[in-house]
Design a protein around this motif. Sequence first.
Motif, PDB file in Angstrom:
ATOM      1  N   ARG A  15     -26.080  44.416  49.954  1.00 53.07           N
ATOM      2  CA  ARG A  15     -25.405  45.199  48.899  1.00 53.07           C
ATOM      3  C   ARG A  15     -26.355  45.479  47.741  1.00 53.07           C
ATOM      4  O   ARG A  15     -26.405  46.602  47.206  1.00 53.07           O
ATOM      5  N   LEU A  20     -25.597  48.665  45.200  1.00 53.79           N
ATOM      6  CA  LEU A  20     -24.152  48.830  45.103  1.00 53.79           C
ATOM      7  C   LEU A  20     -23.552  47.685  44.288  1.00 53.79           C
ATOM      8  O   LEU A  20     -23.868  46.521  44.520  1.00 53.79           O
ATOM      9  N   ALA A  24     -18.185  49.083  43.898  1.00 50.81           N
ATOM     10  CA  ALA A  24     -18.549  50.228  44.731  1.00 50.81           C
ATOM     11  C   ALA A  24     -18.540  49.865  46.217  1.00 50.81           C
ATOM     12  O   ALA A  24     -18.004  50.602  47.048  1.00 50.81           O
ATOM     13  N   ALA A  25     -19.126  48.715  46.538  1.00 53.95           N
ATOM     14  CA  ALA A  25     -19.178  48.295  47.939  1.00 53.95           C
ATOM     15  C   ALA A  25     -17.778  48.029  48.481  1.00 53.95           C
ATOM     16  O   ALA A  25     -17.454  48.403  49.615  1.00 53.95           O
TER      17      ALA A  25
END
Length: 398
Positions: A15, A20, A24-25
């Motif tokens: 990630r 990210l 967001a992830a």
Amino acid sequence: MRDDNALGRRIRELRRIRHLSLDAAAGLAGMSRSMLSYIERGERALERRSHVQGLAYALRISPDELLGQPYPLTGDDRASAQAHIEGIRSALMVTGIGHVEDANPVERPVGELVANAGRARTALCRDADYSAAAAGLADILVGLHVHTAGPAGRDQERALRALVLACCTACAIAKELGYSDLAWVAAERARHAAQAIDDPVLDGLASTYVCYALQTHVTKLSLSLRAIGRIEPHVGSDPLAMQVYGQLQLRAAHDSAVTGRPAADYLAEAYRVGERTGERTDYGIYFGPTNIGIWDTAIAIEQGEGGRAARIAEQVNITAMPSRQRQAMFYADLGRALAQDRQHAQALDAFLTAERLAPVFVHSSPFARDAVLDIRDRARRASVGRELSALVYRMGLI
């Protein structure tokens, strides 16, 4: 919290490499920020295929890369089976329907090859003996391809029919050992053989393996529905056609559940067909009410309903299933369901039963592996029993 949560650490590192944030992830993966945080810290098991699929999409890698397959060798059975993988790969690379890349190929009697292909399939589907199934499979694949290059006739058709099953066997072995690319090639070769003799039922059977080999569940669902449409006009009262059709319905139900779509109609159709077929063992499909119950359990797990899955499992008469492989699948899924429901002692018993039935399958399953890690880490608050420690060791999780 897991001190050595390799999966959680890998997700967190990937990630960050992708720049990210947690928010967001999690959004890309279709889960909450808190759930992703728990997974990264090792406080939540990665129990559902939909979450694996979502995280793989968010991190722009394949599900196999996310889960770290193929796994290191952890036992003699797995090592023995894996020793045959390159031979199987080579056999599929130097052959095609109608030709073999060998100036003077050895032509073995088609009856011998058909019998050997049947024994390999029985070793895998009934006995869960991956080593016995893989041994000699490369020679069987090449030998059957030699006959597909011969003159049209009974021997050629027998070879093509046996080739469908041999390629399906190769697909399953490769997939369970973590070689998804090879599994897909084998499944596609099975479809080519079925299409060469214009057999829609065998084409449907091969299609179930194409779906099995693929990673993306949306694609799997689309392929299953197309295969259902092709085979439906041929079902009638043909027992084999009904089994393949019912198995495709189960595949569609499972992939619908994983992708968050309604699965009930496909599952109901499978139950309806199962009432007509009863328990069957043709071609290693093992379709019938017992197998449908096994899939129903798995589908409930994918829907995050471990308690309901355990209740469904209670209604499954697993002794009616002659396949050790399918029995192991059932107990591994029951273990996952019980782990979801935080019944860790019972979950461990289920995993140990599954391991006794089919050690290679259980040791290779990413979902079984993560569930066993989850049980181990939650058991640390008390004392980790010897059986759990031994299972963790045998699965190569130390």
